[in-house]
Design an enzyme around this catalytic site. Structure first.
Site, mmCIF file in Angstrom:
data_model
loop_
_atom_site.group_PDB
_atom_site.id
_atom_site.type_symbol
_atom_site.label_atom_id
_atom_site.label_comp_id
_atom_site.label_asym_id
_atom_site.label_seq_id
_atom_site.Cartn_x
_atom_site.Cartn_y
_atom_site.Cartn_z
ATOM 1 N N ALA A 163 47.335 11.226 29.030
ATOM 2 C CA ALA A 163 47.028 11.924 30.276
ATOM 3 C C ALA A 163 47.081 13.424 30.029
ATOM 4 C CB ALA A 163 48.022 11.538 31.359
ATOM 5 N N GLY A 181 48.489 7.169 28.699
ATOM 6 C CA GLY A 181 47.475 6.690 29.618
ATOM 7 C C GLY A 181 46.259 6.105 28.929
ATOM 8 N N GLU A 235 47.246 2.614 28.104
ATOM 9 C CA GLU A 235 47.306 1.902 29.389
ATOM 10 C C GLU A 235 45.904 1.551 29.885
ATOM 11 O OE1 GLU A 235 51.214 3.365 31.721
ATOM 12 O OE2 GLU A 235 49.910 4.995 31.062
ATOM 13 N N GLU A 289 55.719 8.261 26.223
ATOM 14 C CA GLU A 289 56.166 8.997 27.402
ATOM 15 C C GLU A 289 57.648 9.355 27.392
ATOM 16 O OE1 GLU A 289 52.422 6.899 28.878
ATOM 17 O OE2 GLU A 289 54.031 6.517 27.438
#
Length: 260
Positions: free
Chosen positions: A66, A112, A115, A135
């Protein structure tokens, strides 16, 4: 919508979405999530498209994570809203899309990015792929479904280790774990995904839609996967695709599914 961060190609019933932010290693920001939401909806509504392939531009990254610069200063409520909206708008949407989605993982798929790849129906990786959920090294946890989908795919123990160490695994380890289905050279990645997509497109889009729904139900805490399968199985018997498929089998010919 005028796409700034992605582009779409269509070829022989296959739609290919490429995330195109090479200077940011294809990192997900709000604009990119919105564009992907619209693109997936557009391709799902296109009756000519039977399979979608998702990849990143270049060989360095599928999606490197992200875009941290967008949310570094968020409050607790803002962060929870970010995760909730992102999951609903993109990650859960992709997982439950009626059109099959293949992730072609080229290079880094981190945070992300992993994910997003896990939200796809299955994954194919190149030999230079690196996957992980780093993360916790930033003082946060995965917020786009990573703590849920990774254990489903590779098991609780392996997922716990990968998340808690903030480590990365390569394509070989990912296929060993069951995180990806195949590992090939970067040059072979898209051709293999297209080959698999072509095989999928020969089958009933209606039956595939119900298969996706039934499989997903088995991973939902508030659903009975077996009951969902029984309902979907019966529903298939009322479709034109079932009539064509069984007739073609009995008549020893290739089925020409009408898609209804």
């Amino acid at each position: 919508m005028n796409y700034e961060n992605i582009y779409i190609e269509e070829d022989d019933q296959i739609g290919i979405i490429t995330i195109n932010r090479p200077k940011k290693l294809n990192a997900l920001n709000r604009r990119t999530i919105e564009e992907l939401h619209v693109a997936f909806k557009e391709l799902e509504d296109d009756k000519e498209i039977k399979v979608i392939i998702l990849t990143g531009s270049g060989e360095k990254a599928f999606v490197a994570g992200a875009d941290i610069s967008e949310f570094a200063d968020f409050s607790v409520k803002e962060a929870q809203k970010l995760a909730a909206e992102g999951q609903e708008k993109l990650f859960n949407m992709v997982e439950n899309l009626s059109t099959p989605v293949i992730a072609a993982v080229n290079g880094f798929a981190l945070g992300g990015g992993l994910e997003l790849a896990m939200a796809c129906h299955f994954r194919v990786a190149s030999t230079n792929a690196k996957m992980g959920l780093p993360e916790v090294s930033l003082g946060v946890i995965p917020g786009y479904g990573g703590t849920q989908r990774l254990p489903q795919l590779i098991g609780k123990g392996r997922a716990m280790e990968l998340i808690m160490t903030a480590g990365m695994i390569d394509g070989g380890k990912a296929v060993e774990y069951g995180l990806v289905n195949h590992v090939v050279s970067p040059e072979e990645l898209l051709p293999l995904c297209i080959k698999i997509a072509s095989r999928i497109s020969n089958n009933s889009v209606v039956a595939i839609k119900y298969a996706i729904k039934a499989v997903n139900a088995g991973f939902m805490y508030d659903a009975d996967g077996y009951a969902a399968e029984i309902e979907a199985f019966g529903t298939c018997f009322g479709t034109d695709d079932f009539k064509e498929g069984t007739s073609a089998f009995l008549e020893k010919r290739k089925a020409d599914f009408p898609g209804s």
